[in-house]
Scaffold this active site. Structure first.
Site, PDB file in Angstrom:
ATOM      1  CD  GLU A 109      -5.784  -0.515   2.414  1.00  0.00           C
ATOM      2  OE1 GLU A 109      -6.567  -0.536   1.437  1.00  0.00           O
ATOM      3  OE2 GLU A 109      -5.432  -1.530   3.032  1.00  0.00           O
ATOM      4  NE  ARG A 118      -3.666  -2.411   0.060  1.00  0.00           N
ATOM      5  CZ  ARG A 118      -3.367  -3.579  -0.518  1.00  0.00           C
ATOM      6  NH1 ARG A 118      -2.247  -3.705  -1.220  1.00  0.00           N
ATOM      7  NH2 ARG A 118      -4.195  -4.597  -0.430  1.00  0.00           N
ATOM      8  CB  SER A 132      -9.536  -2.083   3.442  1.00  0.00           C
ATOM      9  OG  SER A 132      -8.824  -2.689   4.484  1.00  0.00           O
TER      10      SER A 132
END
Length: 300
Positions: A292, A172, A222
């Site tokens: 995230e 990420r 998420s």
């Protein structure tokens, strides 16, 4: 901010002043952008960045605003949206997508050309630019797996080609999170596949996503990165937090890794709930949960 001067100087570009970003974010939250801009070409994007450098105006480029929380105070300066830069082209096994193209649409184009490699992304709601920025991934695949290069507009107004190595991808993460720049397009290196096999995999992943994720509510996707050796959703469940409401935001009863907007939530509701989750998980399990989702903008 001199609105009349900006209107005159950037008269060919669509501009909205004091525009609530709740109109574009997937959470349906967020304060106003001082100026929201919708360039229709690379030349206009460069014009905006050059103008900001000349006038001393802060700027920020948003992708599809899907994995993002904008605080209730909004964002100062210029906020650039690339939704009108959305061309997708295919040449044999190479696919080039503009930054504003939707990742889901790109996976459909790849499928239609019987190109394999992007199936993992068939349900990710971000844009190509945002996906490159954060090395988007799902179900065992990541953008880095099929990334060849990207055209980047740097903060000084220059345009460069970044290779996979230049992007410094990790989980990420890309170098763009430290180096201010705008993704203009991404080139993917794919492989020839079988249409039935590609479609079957996309159908499987779509079923998994629809059955497990709370797609019926606004959310930022998420919320947390996966901590090493743990599953975020299970940690939140084991802490007894699933279903917890904070203002109009709630930890999803369907998937504890998601926070959904169930009743006119504010960005502050989201941010405070995220902090509460992090503190609780740290106290109970000594595990640090990193976000995230990007949290940006001014406090109200």
């Amino acid at each position: 901010m001199n609105i009349e001067k900006i209107k005159t100087d950037l008269n060919t570009i669509k501009l909205l002043f004091n525009e609530p970003l709740s109109h574009v974010t997937y959470t349906k939250t967020g304060g106003p952008a001082d100026c929201l801009l919708f360039p229709k070409s690379v030349e206009e994007v460069k014009q905006i960045v050059d103008y900001c450098n000349q006038e001393g105006i802060e700027w920020l480029c948003l992708g599809n605003a899907s994995n993002l929380i904008v605080r209730d105070g909004g964002i100062a300066g210029f906020v650039i949206m690339l939704e009108d830069l959305n061309e997708i082209t295919v040449n044999e096994t190479t696919l080039v997508a503009d930054a504003g193209a939707k990742l889901i649409e790109v996976t459909h184009v790849a499928r239609d050309y019987t190109l394999t490699g992007l199936e993992f992304a068939c349900g990710i709601p971000g844009s190509i630019g945002g996906a490159a920025y954060m090395n988007a991934g799902a179900y065992g695949g990541e953008l880095v797996d099929v990334f060849e290069s990207a055209t980047i507009l740097l903060a000084d107004g220059s345009i460069q080609t970044f290779t996979k190595e230049d992007m410094q991808f990790s989980y990420r993460h890309s170098v763009l999170q430290e180096t201010k720049g705008i993704v203009l397009n991404v080139t993917f290196a794919l492989k020839k596949g079988e249409l039935a096999t590609i479609q079957e995999r996309m159908n499987e992943l779509t079923f998994l996503r629809e059955s497990k994720q709370p797609l019926e509510y606004p959310s930022c996707g998420s919320v947390f990165k996966r901590p090493v050796g743990h599953f975020t959703g299970k940690l939140i469940q084991d802490a007894g937090l699933q279903g917890l409401k904070w203002g109009g935001a709630q930890i999803s009863e369907k998937h504890a890794g998601f926070i959904v907007n169930i009743d006119q939530a504010t960005a502050t509701d989201y941010v405070e709930l995220i902090k509460h989750i992090q503190q609780t998980i740290l106290e109970k399990f000594d595990v640090v949960l990193e976000t995230e989702v990007r949290i940006i903008g001014r406090e109200k």
